[in-house]
Every structure is written in structure tokens, then in C-alpha cells.
Scaffold this motif. Sequence first.
Motif, mmCIF file in Angstrom:
data_model
loop_
_atom_site.group_PDB
_atom_site.id
_atom_site.type_symbol
_atom_site.label_atom_id
_atom_site.label_comp_id
_atom_site.label_asym_id
_atom_site.label_seq_id
_atom_site.Cartn_x
_atom_site.Cartn_y
_atom_site.Cartn_z
ATOM 1 N N VAL A 1 0.861 -1.178 0.000
ATOM 2 C CA VAL A 1 0.000 0.000 0.000
ATOM 3 C C VAL A 1 0.893 1.221 0.000
ATOM 4 O O VAL A 1 1.854 1.303 0.769
ATOM 5 C CB VAL A 1 -0.906 0.023 1.258
ATOM 6 C CG1 VAL A 1 -1.664 1.323 1.359
ATOM 7 C CG2 VAL A 1 -1.853 -1.153 1.256
ATOM 8 N N TYR B 1 1.087 4.639 1.234
ATOM 9 C CA TYR B 1 0.417 5.450 2.239
ATOM 10 C C TYR B 1 0.951 6.867 2.170
ATOM 11 O O TYR B 1 2.132 7.102 2.402
ATOM 12 C CB TYR B 1 0.631 4.854 3.633
ATOM 13 C CG TYR B 1 0.041 5.709 4.723
ATOM 14 C CD1 TYR B 1 -1.334 5.784 4.887
ATOM 15 C CD2 TYR B 1 0.851 6.447 5.563
ATOM 16 C CE1 TYR B 1 -1.883 6.590 5.879
ATOM 17 C CE2 TYR B 1 0.318 7.250 6.552
ATOM 18 C CZ TYR B 1 -1.049 7.314 6.698
ATOM 19 O OH TYR B 1 -1.592 8.103 7.660
ATOM 20 N N PRO C 1 -0.027 10.369 3.865
ATOM 21 C CA PRO C 1 -0.922 11.022 4.813
ATOM 22 C C PRO C 1 -1.229 12.467 4.483
ATOM 23 O O PRO C 1 -2.204 13.012 4.972
ATOM 24 C CB PRO C 1 -0.158 10.923 6.136
ATOM 25 C CG PRO C 1 1.271 10.897 5.724
ATOM 26 C CD PRO C 1 1.306 10.155 4.416
ATOM 27 N N THR D 1 -2.244 4.159 11.610
ATOM 28 C CA THR D 1 -2.558 3.565 10.306
ATOM 29 C C THR D 1 -1.408 2.689 9.827
ATOM 30 O O THR D 1 -1.623 1.568 9.348
ATOM 31 C CB THR D 1 -2.850 4.676 9.281
ATOM 32 O OG1 THR D 1 -3.924 5.485 9.758
ATOM 33 C CG2 THR D 1 -3.200 4.094 7.922
ATOM 34 N N GLN D 2 -0.194 3.176 9.956
ATOM 35 C CA GLN D 2 0.964 2.392 9.542
ATOM 36 C C GLN D 2 1.100 1.132 10.387
ATOM 37 O O GLN D 2 1.415 0.051 9.858
ATOM 38 C CB GLN D 2 2.218 3.238 9.637
ATOM 39 C CG GLN D 2 2.242 4.350 8.620
ATOM 40 C CD GLN D 2 3.376 5.314 8.853
ATOM 41 O OE1 GLN D 2 4.506 4.909 9.059
ATOM 42 N NE2 GLN D 2 3.073 6.595 8.812
ATOM 43 N N LEU E 1 -1.560 -1.389 9.121
ATOM 44 C CA LEU E 1 -1.166 -1.994 7.859
ATOM 45 C C LEU E 1 -0.021 -2.988 8.061
ATOM 46 O O LEU E 1 -0.014 -4.060 7.454
ATOM 47 C CB LEU E 1 -0.762 -0.898 6.855
ATOM 48 C CG LEU E 1 -1.895 -0.002 6.379
ATOM 49 C CD1 LEU E 1 -1.339 1.188 5.596
ATOM 50 C CD2 LEU E 1 -2.894 -0.784 5.538
#
Length: 78
Positions: free
Chosen positions: A50, A52, A54, A69-70, A73
Motif C-alpha cells: 500500500v 500510504y 498522509p 494507520t501504519q 497496515l
Amino acid sequence: MLEQVIHFTNRKMPGKLPSKTARALLDIEDNQIVPVIRDRQKTQIDSEAVFYFPGCGSERLFSQVGLATQAMLYDLGV
């Protein structure tokens, strides 16, 4: 609509923010590379990934969300 915008812009900035960005906390600030963060136990070289991004606002103001979020994931193996 105008009242909502004024209300939003008149709010105080969040307090107790981390002094560093998520990239600084993870020591991946080199702008010449794109870091790939993955758990080697859960992934292979051709596993899904993914990208990502931000954004500068959330990275500076809500870096806790970016780190969470990291972490999510990473835990999922993505």
C-alpha cells in the motif's frame, strides 16, 4: 455554509502533539527513497503493498493517526 467554515477556522489547534513527524520517529526522512515498511514474517517479496500518503496537514497535526494507520497496515501484512 459560511458559518460552518468560520466555526471550523476559529477552533484551537490540537494540543499535546508529538514534536516529530511519523517519518522522523521511524527515522525514514531521506527524500531520495520510498521506504517499504513490512513484517518479513508475514510477507514475501511479491506481497501486496500500500502506498500510504498522509498529506502534510494530517502528518503535522495528527501524526498519531498516521502512526496508527501504519501500525495497522504492518500488522495486517500489507
